[in-house]
Design a protein around this motif. Structure first.
Motif, PDB file in Angstrom:
ATOM      1  N   GLY A 282       0.820  -1.213   0.000  1.00  0.00           N
ATOM      2  CA  GLY A 282       0.000   0.000   0.000  1.00  0.00           C
ATOM      3  C   GLY A 282       0.853   1.262   0.000  1.00  0.00           C
ATOM      4  N   ARG A 283       1.924   1.239   0.796  1.00  0.00           N
ATOM      5  CA  ARG A 283       2.820   2.420   0.852  1.00  0.00           C
ATOM      6  C   ARG A 283       3.456   2.656  -0.507  1.00  0.00           C
ATOM      7  N   PHE A 284       3.809   1.574  -1.201  1.00  0.00           N
ATOM      8  CA  PHE A 284       4.388   1.727  -2.542  1.00  0.00           C
ATOM      9  C   PHE A 284       3.360   2.331  -3.502  1.00  0.00           C
ATOM     10  N   LEU A 285       2.136   1.804  -3.479  1.00  0.00           N
ATOM     11  CA  LEU A 285       1.122   2.253  -4.442  1.00  0.00           C
ATOM     12  C   LEU A 285       0.669   3.689  -4.190  1.00  0.00           C
ATOM     13  N   SER A 287       2.088   6.440  -3.842  1.00  0.00           N
ATOM     14  CA  SER A 287       2.691   7.527  -4.624  1.00  0.00           C
ATOM     15  C   SER A 287       2.263   7.474  -6.098  1.00  0.00           C
ATOM     16  N   ARG A 288       1.689   6.345  -6.523  1.00  0.00           N
ATOM     17  CA  ARG A 288       1.388   6.205  -7.957  1.00  0.00           C
ATOM     18  C   ARG A 288      -0.108   6.229  -8.266  1.00  0.00           C
ATOM     19  N   ALA A 289      -0.943   5.799  -7.330  1.00  0.00           N
ATOM     20  CA  ALA A 289      -2.385   5.724  -7.597  1.00  0.00           C
ATOM     21  C   ALA A 289      -3.012   7.108  -7.454  1.00  0.00           C
ATOM     22  N   LYS A 290      -4.159   7.272  -8.097  1.00  0.00           N
ATOM     23  CA  LYS A 290      -4.887   8.538  -8.003  1.00  0.00           C
ATOM     24  C   LYS A 290      -5.420   8.714  -6.579  1.00  0.00           C
ATOM     25  N   ARG A 291      -5.891   7.600  -5.992  1.00  0.00           N
ATOM     26  CA  ARG A 291      -6.458   7.651  -4.645  1.00  0.00           C
ATOM     27  C   ARG A 291      -6.295   6.287  -3.988  1.00  0.00           C
ATOM     28  N   MET A 292      -5.944   6.267  -2.692  1.00  0.00           N
ATOM     29  CA  MET A 292      -5.828   5.007  -1.954  1.00  0.00           C
ATOM     30  C   MET A 292      -6.999   4.862  -1.007  1.00  0.00           C
ATOM     31  N   PHE A 319      -7.656   0.872  -4.620  1.00  0.00           N
ATOM     32  CA  PHE A 319      -7.049   2.122  -5.074  1.00  0.00           C
ATOM     33  C   PHE A 319      -7.670   2.498  -6.404  1.00  0.00           C
ATOM     34  N   GLU A 320      -7.466   3.764  -6.771  1.00  0.00           N
ATOM     35  CA  GLU A 320      -8.145   4.254  -7.957  1.00  0.00           C
ATOM     36  C   GLU A 320      -7.152   4.723  -9.002  1.00  0.00           C
ATOM     37  N   VAL A 321      -7.435   4.374 -10.238  1.00  0.00           N
ATOM     38  CA  VAL A 321      -6.714   4.948 -11.379  1.00  0.00           C
ATOM     39  C   VAL A 321      -7.731   5.771 -12.168  1.00  0.00           C
ATOM     40  N   GLY A 374     -12.661   3.492 -12.238  1.00  0.00           N
ATOM     41  CA  GLY A 374     -11.196   3.375 -12.103  1.00  0.00           C
ATOM     42  C   GLY A 374     -10.766   2.631 -10.845  1.00  0.00           C
ATOM     43  N   LEU A 375     -11.743   2.068 -10.100  1.00  0.00           N
ATOM     44  CA  LEU A 375     -11.412   1.416  -8.824  1.00  0.00           C
ATOM     45  C   LEU A 375     -10.885  -0.005  -9.040  1.00  0.00           C
ATOM     46  N   LEU A 376      -9.810  -0.340  -8.352  1.00  0.00           N
ATOM     47  CA  LEU A 376      -9.241  -1.697  -8.362  1.00  0.00           C
ATOM     48  C   LEU A 376      -9.109  -2.176  -6.923  1.00  0.00           C
ATOM     49  N   ARG A 377      -9.379  -3.453  -6.697  1.00  0.00           N
ATOM     50  CA  ARG A 377      -9.244  -4.026  -5.353  1.00  0.00           C
ATOM     51  C   ARG A 377      -8.131  -5.067  -5.366  1.00  0.00           C
ATOM     52  N   LEU A 378      -7.276  -4.992  -4.358  1.00  0.00           N
ATOM     53  CA  LEU A 378      -6.131  -5.900  -4.299  1.00  0.00           C
ATOM     54  C   LEU A 378      -6.168  -6.712  -3.003  1.00  0.00           C
ATOM     55  N   ASN A 379      -6.073  -8.021  -3.144  1.00  0.00           N
ATOM     56  CA  ASN A 379      -5.875  -8.918  -1.994  1.00  0.00           C
ATOM     57  C   ASN A 379      -4.390  -9.260  -1.970  1.00  0.00           C
ATOM     58  N   VAL A 380      -3.711  -8.836  -0.902  1.00  0.00           N
ATOM     59  CA  VAL A 380      -2.271  -9.081  -0.829  1.00  0.00           C
ATOM     60  C   VAL A 380      -2.021 -10.425  -0.162  1.00  0.00           C
ATOM     61  N   GLY A 381      -1.342 -11.313  -0.888  1.00  0.00           N
ATOM     62  CA  GLY A 381      -1.110 -12.673  -0.407  1.00  0.00           C
ATOM     63  C   GLY A 381       0.181 -12.818   0.368  1.00  0.00           C
TER      64      GLY A 381
END
Ligand SMILES: *Cc1c(COP(=O)(O)O)cnc(C)c1O
Length: 401
Positions: A282-285, A287-292, A319-321, A374-381
């Motif tokens: 999440g911390r990485f994303l 800086s790049r995503a439009k919205r967390m 997060f949103e693109v 633009g919403l994407l959902r991520l499940n971190v494994g």
């Protein structure tokens, strides 16, 4: 007798959570197996006609038919109840069977239900379309605002229903405030706790009455079976839930119950590790995503509340693109993370909710709950987070981010 120690609450209630996750519910057969047995049986046999008559009359304990009782599902029910801190639990075939039973068992024609706006797609279909067909009136509120719940109450309001954090926008509900509003008015609160699991959040401690699960998600945690669970007081489970499920039959198979029993043994380890990794990714994303939309990050407007109610942030965030085209470009450029609408898996999975999990919700409802194109959902494994970040870095660049 060690054989049934896992089912004796005078013993198990003294166990700490890690012990409950491994030993809770275990009932050994005459063979003394270490790992729980799978009882794939639909029926039971009796030593005498008197014995079965006594069981049917409720004068003798013992199993009679697997829609009513089964040793494997009972072991899972006891283990989940112990982890949840509830008096009782019943497991179901899927998470949606759990949600449907938890609401249908207590609502009748003419009753009113208040439900949270941000919710799993099928939960919205249940509250917005299915329950109204049976004469249950529903009001949908912005669940983040306790006052909205109080304002929605009518004389015939029987239940509150919400999830926290909510799928997929990660809205957080103030459990104490909303449960207090319900308690003061004799309303039953049902919490869908799939995202946090009892390892991170126990809604009963904040005043909820009923906790329902998709055990398909973190409880199995390895993407193998569908399962659900409903937890509450012994009285509520017996008089409300069982009065409905004994005759409608949304039962979990003993095989799936066994798989989830094995999953629970590592639930705490998995969800804490996945929560840590979800923070790193999440911390990485950020800086790049439009919205967390990440309850573990200080940028989430309800970060403090989330961390007060939960022991860690969980494996899932959104997060949103810019738009659907950019979201699809990102998904299509992934090499490691799978395009998959499932969550709660040890594999990292990403989905575009507007075209998948929330495709059956109306466009207006999607817009209202913040499920943008633009919403994407991520499940971190449980993969190495450095590999996940490399994969995302490449996919973000391919999508022009
Ligand atoms: C997946 C999910 C459900 C439905 O569970 P199934 O096991 O797929 O039926 C309900 N609520 C939430 C929050 C979920 O993530």
């Amino acid at each position: 007798m060690k054989r049934r120690a896992g089912q004796d609450r005078s013993i198990t209630d003294h166990w700490r959570p890690a012990t409950r996750a491994i030993r809770g519910g275990t009932a050994r057969s005459e063979w003394g197996e270490t790992s729980e047995a799978i009882f794939l049986t639909s029926g039971y046999c009796y030593d005498s006609a008197e014995e079965v008559a006594a069981r049917f009359a409720g004068e003798a304990t013992g199993m009679t038919y697997s829609r009513l009782q089964n040793p494997s599902t009972e072991m899972l029910e006891q283990r989940i109840a112990l982890l949840e801190g509830s008096e009782a639990c019943r497991v179901t075939a899927t998470g949606m069977a759990a949600m449907t039973a938890a609401l249908m068992c207590q609502l009748s024609q003419g009753d009113h239900l208040v439900a949270g706006r941000a919710a799993f797609g099928s939960c919205r279909v249940l509250t917005d379309t299915i329950l109204p067909r049976f004469g249950v009136e529903t009001t949908i509120v912005d669940a983040r605002d306790p006052q909205a719940w109080a304002d929605a109450v009518k004389p015939n309001t029987k239940a509150f229903f919400f999830e926290t954090p909510a799928n997929p926008t990660m809205d957080v509900v103030d459990l104490r405030a909303v449960c207090d509003i319900a308690r003061a008015r004799g309303i039953t609160t049902v919490v869908d706790n799939a995202f946090a699991t009892p390892a991170l959040q126990r809604p009963l401690e904040w005043g909820a009455d009923v906790v329902a699960y998709s055990a398909t998600k973190m409880m199995d945690g390895q993407g193998r079976v569908l399962a659900g669970a409903v937890c509450g007081t012994r009285e509520w489970i017996e008089t409300k839930l069982l009065a409905f499920t004994r005759h409608t039959g949304p039962n979990l198979s003993p095989f799936s119950a066994w798989v989830v029993l094995k999953g629970l043994e590592t639930l705490d380890l998995r969800i804490r590790r996945q929560s840590e990794q979800a923070l790193t990714v999440g911390r990485f994303l950020e800086s790049r995503a439009k919205r967390m939309l990440h309850p573990g990050l200080p940028s989430h407007p309800q970060h403090a509340l989330a961390m007060r109610q939960m022991d860690a942030c969980g494996a899932i965030f959104a997060f949103e693109v810019a738009d659907r085209a950019q979201a699809f470009a990102l998904l299509n450029a992934l090499e490691l993370i799978d395009i998959s609408n499932n969550i709660g898996d040890s594999r990292s999975l990403m989905t575009h909710p507007a075209s998948t999990t929330h495709a059956s919700v109306s466009a207006e409802a999607r817009a209202e709950m913040g499920v943008s194109e633009g919403l994407l959902r991520l499940n971190v494994g449980l993969e190495d987070p450095a590999d996940l970040i490399n994969d995302l870095d490449r996919a973000l660049a391919a999508a022009g981010l």
